[in-house]
Design an enzyme around this catalytic site. Sequence first.
Site, mmCIF file in Angstrom:
data_model
loop_
_atom_site.group_PDB
_atom_site.id
_atom_site.type_symbol
_atom_site.label_atom_id
_atom_site.label_comp_id
_atom_site.label_asym_id
_atom_site.label_seq_id
_atom_site.Cartn_x
_atom_site.Cartn_y
_atom_site.Cartn_z
ATOM 1 N N VAL A 32 0.871 4.167 2.625
ATOM 2 C CA VAL A 32 0.941 5.088 1.483
ATOM 3 C C VAL A 32 0.226 6.414 1.752
ATOM 4 O O VAL A 32 0.253 7.309 0.911
ATOM 5 C CB VAL A 32 0.358 4.444 0.200
ATOM 6 C CG1 VAL A 32 1.178 3.222 -0.200
ATOM 7 C CG2 VAL A 32 -1.104 4.083 0.379
ATOM 8 N N GLY A 33 -0.411 6.530 2.919
ATOM 9 C CA GLY A 33 -1.077 7.788 3.251
ATOM 10 C C GLY A 33 -2.584 7.759 3.052
ATOM 11 O O GLY A 33 -3.196 8.792 2.767
ATOM 12 N N ASP A 58 -9.522 0.685 9.731
ATOM 13 C CA ASP A 58 -8.164 0.149 9.831
ATOM 14 C C ASP A 58 -7.881 -0.145 11.302
ATOM 15 O O ASP A 58 -8.035 0.739 12.146
ATOM 16 C CB ASP A 58 -7.161 1.174 9.292
ATOM 17 C CG ASP A 58 -5.766 0.586 9.147
ATOM 18 O OD1 ASP A 58 -5.464 -0.406 9.840
ATOM 19 O OD2 ASP A 58 -4.975 1.125 8.355
#
Length: 386
Positions: A32-33, A58
């Site tokens: 989703v950015g 991440d």
Amino acid sequence: MADSDDIPESTVHNILEQDTLKWVFVGGKGGVGKTTCSSIISMLLARVRPSVLIISTDPAHNLSDAFQQRFTKTPTLVYGFKNLYAMEVDPSVDNDEFGTEGMDSLFSDLANAIPGIDEAMSFGEMLKPAEVVACANSLVSMVPHVQSLCEPARALGSVGREKLVQTMDYSCIVFDTAPTGHTLRLLQFPATLEKGLEKMMSLKSKFGGLLSQVTRIFGVEDEFGEDAIIGRLEGMKNVIEQVNKQFKDPDLTTFICVCIPEFLSLYETERLVQELTKFEIDTHNIIINQVLFDDEDVESKLLKARMRMQQKYLDQFFMLYDDFHITKLPLLPEEVTGVEALKRFSRHFITPYQPSLEKGTVEEVEQRLSRLKEQLAEAEAELEKL
């Protein structure tokens, strides 16, 4: 319906103006950015704070791609800035920490498989949990049967032992987190450790005598004796309480949810907000990315259908979170990579995006007419060819 004067501002000004914030988590569904948003938030914070660190937890590590600069597990100054640093934490627990054979290797593999260990390692480094590391090492070695509860604590300090951060003298730290599932496990991390402590105490009461005999036989009574175990358990408890206190203090910690105007993302965001509320973690900002605005040049039937679909979910977002700061970001025809592109896109975080021409104005109608004339000319030329 809330009065228009009571509707929170559709920007991230509230984050920039909260001087006490120390930890800013940016999370949401995958794709989703999140990295773009966390990068821009760190850049905006760098304008108003003495020093800012952004950490990617991440496993995909898109931070280097976003800034177009190679980052490692050591804080690195971002090009073009004097007070913004970035680092990418390796989520895996290095086998060198445990050894490469037998149970040590198994412990390493199991630790790497724990969802949320990425953020736990990073946050653990910020808090320097020496007691957690020492206690977990002892408990895991002593009672392998409960290693599934204690192993996260052992991994928590691996970043610290590698000395990834020599000094944490940053006024604000932004976490670019892994997808929602990992992040929710991170929020449960202190509770998991508390359960592990309770289990260890119960095992100690049941097998304390046997344990004392074994430790004497192997000559490790000083390290694994009852007094040493209790001391380390108490030290671990103190660190867990410190983590909980930091997480639950709205003056120090906030969570920014990033999503897109689609059903699955709306559902994931609602689940995330509910879990954050359950764990008493402050969240009052939602960023909705990849929004198609009704600009004058949108003529595609597909885009029109997508805009109608998005508007349905946008309405639901504003209905569900009428007390949140909701920032809408436009879908661009190109990727936002590199410091300059991030800077240009950052204006939408502090000033709500507006279509270039307002619908129904003379200028908008004239532009539509001009576009229709161009399409007619193209169609006539194609007809002549046929």
